[in-house]
Design a protein around this motif. Sequence first.
Motif, PDB file in Angstrom:
ATOM      1  N   THR A  31       0.855  -1.183   0.000  1.00 29.15           N
ATOM      2  CA  THR A  31       0.000   0.000   0.000  1.00 29.15           C
ATOM      3  C   THR A  31       0.894   1.237   0.000  1.00 29.15           C
ATOM      4  O   THR A  31       1.841   1.323   0.794  1.00 29.15           O
ATOM      5  CB  THR A  31      -0.908   0.030   1.235  1.00 29.15           C
ATOM      6  N   LEU A  33       1.584   4.914   0.966  1.00 29.29           N
ATOM      7  CA  LEU A  33       1.158   5.907   1.952  1.00 29.29           C
ATOM      8  C   LEU A  33       1.333   7.310   1.376  1.00 29.29           C
ATOM      9  O   LEU A  33       2.130   7.526   0.459  1.00 29.29           O
ATOM     10  CB  LEU A  33       1.959   5.745   3.242  1.00 29.29           C
ATOM     11  N   HIS A  52       6.554   6.077  -0.265  1.00 24.55           N
ATOM     12  CA  HIS A  52       6.399   5.484   1.060  1.00 24.55           C
ATOM     13  C   HIS A  52       5.446   4.294   0.945  1.00 24.55           C
ATOM     14  O   HIS A  52       4.276   4.464   0.592  1.00 24.55           O
ATOM     15  CB  HIS A  52       5.846   6.533   2.017  1.00 24.55           C
ATOM     16  N   LYS A  54       3.819   0.585   2.495  1.00 25.84           N
ATOM     17  CA  LYS A  54       3.520  -0.286   3.627  1.00 25.84           C
ATOM     18  C   LYS A  54       3.369  -1.723   3.135  1.00 25.84           C
ATOM     19  O   LYS A  54       2.754  -1.978   2.105  1.00 25.84           O
ATOM     20  CB  LYS A  54       2.230   0.189   4.313  1.00 25.84           C
ATOM     21  N   ASP A  55       3.957  -2.638   3.882  1.00 27.90           N
ATOM     22  CA  ASP A  55       3.890  -4.073   3.586  1.00 27.90           C
ATOM     23  C   ASP A  55       4.467  -4.399   2.209  1.00 27.90           C
ATOM     24  O   ASP A  55       3.871  -5.151   1.427  1.00 27.90           O
ATOM     25  CB  ASP A  55       2.430  -4.569   3.667  1.00 27.90           C
ATOM     26  N   LYS A  91      14.198   2.334   6.234  1.00 23.36           N
ATOM     27  CA  LYS A  91      13.335   1.388   6.919  1.00 23.36           C
ATOM     28  C   LYS A  91      12.700   2.116   8.093  1.00 23.36           C
ATOM     29  O   LYS A  91      13.303   2.284   9.162  1.00 23.36           O
ATOM     30  CB  LYS A  91      14.136   0.175   7.400  1.00 23.36           C
ATOM     31  N   SER A  93       9.729   1.437   9.777  1.00 21.66           N
ATOM     32  CA  SER A  93       9.265   0.504  10.805  1.00 21.66           C
ATOM     33  C   SER A  93       9.283  -0.903  10.216  1.00 21.66           C
ATOM     34  O   SER A  93       9.747  -1.116   9.089  1.00 21.66           O
ATOM     35  CB  SER A  93       7.851   0.883  11.287  1.00 21.66           C
ATOM     36  N   HIS A  95       6.924  -2.601   9.062  1.00 20.53           N
ATOM     37  CA  HIS A  95       6.022  -2.759   7.924  1.00 20.53           C
ATOM     38  C   HIS A  95       6.102  -1.603   6.929  1.00 20.53           C
ATOM     39  O   HIS A  95       5.436  -1.648   5.902  1.00 20.53           O
ATOM     40  CB  HIS A  95       4.570  -2.908   8.419  1.00 20.53           C
ATOM     41  N   GLU A  96       6.870  -0.562   7.236  1.00 18.28           N
ATOM     42  CA  GLU A  96       6.925   0.610   6.357  1.00 18.28           C
ATOM     43  C   GLU A  96       8.354   0.884   5.898  1.00 18.28           C
ATOM     44  O   GLU A  96       9.285   0.893   6.706  1.00 18.28           O
ATOM     45  CB  GLU A  96       6.368   1.843   7.074  1.00 18.28           C
ATOM     46  N   THR A  97       8.473   1.119   4.581  1.00 16.60           N
ATOM     47  CA  THR A  97       9.777   1.416   3.974  1.00 16.60           C
ATOM     48  C   THR A  97       9.595   2.558   2.981  1.00 16.60           C
ATOM     49  O   THR A  97       8.566   2.637   2.306  1.00 16.60           O
ATOM     50  CB  THR A  97      10.352   0.187   3.259  1.00 16.60           C
ATOM     51  N   GLN A  98      10.580   3.430   2.914  1.00 13.03           N
ATOM     52  CA  GLN A  98      10.520   4.563   1.993  1.00 13.03           C
ATOM     53  C   GLN A  98      11.649   4.461   0.978  1.00 13.03           C
ATOM     54  O   GLN A  98      12.813   4.335   1.344  1.00 13.03           O
ATOM     55  CB  GLN A  98      10.603   5.880   2.768  1.00 13.03           C
TER      56      GLN A  98
END
Length: 318
Positions: A31, A33, A52, A54-55, A91, A93, A95-98
């Motif tokens: 997804t 963001l 950005h 997610k997952d 990185k 978090s 579940h979140e990577t940019q």
Amino acid sequence: MDFILYMIFLLLSLEQVVTVPLARRRKLQPTFLPTPTNITVHRGELAVLKCHIKDVGPKMVVWREQARDVPLTIGQEIFSPENNMAIEVHKISEHETQYDLIIKDVETHHSGTYLCQVTATKLYTHYVTLTVLDEPIKVEKRIKLTGTEFVNQDSRIMLRCNVTGALHAPDDVDWFFKGERIMTQLPHWRDRTQILRRTMGRMYISELIVDRSTLEDDGIYVCRSSGSSIDVEDITVNVLSADKPNVSRRDKANLSQTGDIGPSSSAMVVFQHSSMVYILTLISYVMISLTSNGFTRLTTHTLNLSRTVFNCDNCVYR
């Protein structure tokens, strides 16, 4: 060539996907963001296109221009023929990577729509439009030098030089003292001098720290930026000798109040009393000449006045 690169991208994506169990793959659907989708910069600036996700899991992330099929980046690998492009992966978090596409010194031909894509059960795409204005940003160059101007001998001297470039920070900042460049390894500066440096965007900050100052450190210090443009600023540092007594204005005022400076209060009283006696004597002669029996009245009046002025009950008039 374009077909080969695209096939490499597909193979890498399939390799990552097949190593993950099917149940987990169904849960990890990427997804995008919210991030800025319209970026406007001036020619020569730094452009940052953010993506950005997610997952994203083990899937590959690709940046490319909409007008071209050739990828600019695959994962953290750069495939662009230009040397001014880079990819930054953060990185944020679990579940979140940019994935940020960085374009340095942008030109007008970099304008267009860029795609951040993730291949899973379907192709996920995030669009970012970049607009490059055909004129460099107009930013006034600035240099500012601040710090210690008066310091006691054997204390610390701290000077700070801030240099802001028009498009980017200068390459370096040099320090000079009395026309000579400050080198921390030279005997005069060794083991007591530090030069700290850091950059913040277009600003270059350099700090000169001199411990255990001596009288030989008294003089003019110069901060000079280096690079394509040179800016200079100076400051005068005064090192105060520890042997010189410091007399403040307050001390001088106290001395004046205690009578150490100027005429004494007792002398002023004597002067005032002498003047009063002279005036009383003059009045006495005038009164004697005006009345035959004025001497007695004048003597009594003068004695009473003297007692009042001098606060003396035992005064005798002769």
